[in-house]
Write an enzyme that holds these catalytic residues in place. Structure first.
Site, mmCIF file in Angstrom:
data_model
loop_
_atom_site.group_PDB
_atom_site.id
_atom_site.type_symbol
_atom_site.label_atom_id
_atom_site.label_comp_id
_atom_site.label_asym_id
_atom_site.label_seq_id
_atom_site.Cartn_x
_atom_site.Cartn_y
_atom_site.Cartn_z
ATOM 1 N N ALA A 175 13.261 -4.053 7.457
ATOM 2 C CA ALA A 175 12.704 -5.398 7.305
ATOM 3 C C ALA A 175 11.275 -5.368 6.761
ATOM 4 O O ALA A 175 10.792 -6.368 6.229
ATOM 5 C CB ALA A 175 12.734 -6.138 8.642
ATOM 6 N N GLY A 176 10.595 -4.219 6.875
ATOM 7 C CA GLY A 176 9.212 -4.122 6.413
ATOM 8 C C GLY A 176 9.060 -3.587 5.005
ATOM 9 O O GLY A 176 7.929 -3.377 4.545
ATOM 10 N N VAL A 231 0.844 -1.206 0.000
ATOM 11 C CA VAL A 231 0.000 0.000 0.000
ATOM 12 C C VAL A 231 0.873 1.249 0.000
ATOM 13 O O VAL A 231 0.611 2.205 -0.728
ATOM 14 C CB VAL A 231 -0.951 -0.005 1.209
ATOM 15 N N ASP A 251 -7.015 2.257 4.782
ATOM 16 C CA ASP A 251 -8.057 1.311 5.210
ATOM 17 C C ASP A 251 -8.832 1.752 6.447
ATOM 18 O O ASP A 251 -9.520 0.935 7.077
ATOM 19 C CB ASP A 251 -7.468 -0.087 5.456
ATOM 20 N N PRO A 311 10.904 0.309 9.408
ATOM 21 C CA PRO A 311 12.042 -0.589 9.592
ATOM 22 C C PRO A 311 12.386 -1.249 8.254
ATOM 23 O O PRO A 311 11.486 -1.625 7.491
ATOM 24 C CB PRO A 311 11.516 -1.621 10.597
#
Length: 247
Positions: free
Chosen positions: A55-56, A33, A116, A53
């Site tokens: 990692a995301g 998104v 969302d 982060p």
């Protein structure tokens, strides 16, 4: 009984073309998104900072960072990140954190979109069709993003293939006209004359219009007439047309 004016429906959004060139946009999150949000604001020439982060990050966001299309902060959001920001877009899988960010934005009067969570959005992203300078947005006001995408694709499929190029040529002609008739009081006449050009010329004509055609066409602005493209070219230096124009 219905009157002569548009009936008020209510429940909609004010759809605007928001100019964010060089504005500071903060994107919180680095997933799919967030990737879509980043494309939207980069296309509008904004200065974008992504906070997430490492990692995301998904592959697309990581690519934007690697190409230095956006600035990157490798950590979770902190309240001080809002300092000097013009707009905030959040796209994280943490409803509580998202709500907290929205509250902070509300306090600082920074417009925000919380992915969302329609009640916590100052504005929505619609489904957009882009063809050069032409942009068409379909919004369901948060009711059905997928349906907006379907409607957008149907509209795009019905458009002429060359409409984007035609819009671009009209923009060039319009800027040239402003130089020919720059006075503020000329505004209504400029608008009326440009409307005639758009109504009387086909999209193919507009696409084919050269810089030389534009210069010749602008010569008809003062009398307020709009010749055809064929007539314009017969008036150009290498033409040989001496007869009257049927406007």
């Amino acid at each position: 009984m219905k009157g002569p004016y548009p009936e008020i429906q209510g429940g909609g959004s004010l759809i605007l073309a928001w100019q964010i060139r060089n504005k500071k946009i903060l994107v919180v999150g680095g997933g799919e998104v967030a990737a879509g949000r980043i494309v939207n604001v980069l296309n509008a020439d904004a200065n974008v900072t992504v906070i997430s982060p490492r990692a995301g990050l998904n592959d697309e966001v990581a690519h934007r960072i690697e190409q230095k299309q956006v600035a990157f902060v490798d950590r979770k959001f902190e309240p001080s990140d809002l300092d000097g920001v013009d707009m905030v877009l959040t796209a994280v899988d943490d409803p509580e954190a998202s709500s907290q960010i929205y509250k902070l934005c509300h306090e600082k009067r920074i417009p925000a979109n919380i992915a969302d969570v329609p009640p916590e959005c100052d504005f929505y992203f619609g489904s957009v069709h882009r063809d050069g300078p032409l942009q068409i947005m379909v919004s369901t006001n948060g009711n059905g993003p997928k349906l907006a995408n379907i409607v957008r694709r149907q509209i795009a499929a019905s458009l002429p293939h060359n409409i984007g190029a035609a819009v671009q040529r009209v923009g060039i002609l319009r800027r040239k006209l402003r130089k020919v008739a720059p006075a503020q009081e000329e505004g209504p006449k400029r608008m009326q004359w440009m409307s005639k050009v758009c109504e009387q010329w086909t999209l193919d004509d507009l696409c084919d219009m050269t810089e030389e055609d534009m210069e010749t066409l602008l010569g008809f602005y003062r009398p307020g007439t709009v010749p055809s493209l064929e007539q314009v070219r017969l008036q150009e230096p290498d033409g040989a047309y001496d007869g009257p124009f049927l406007i």
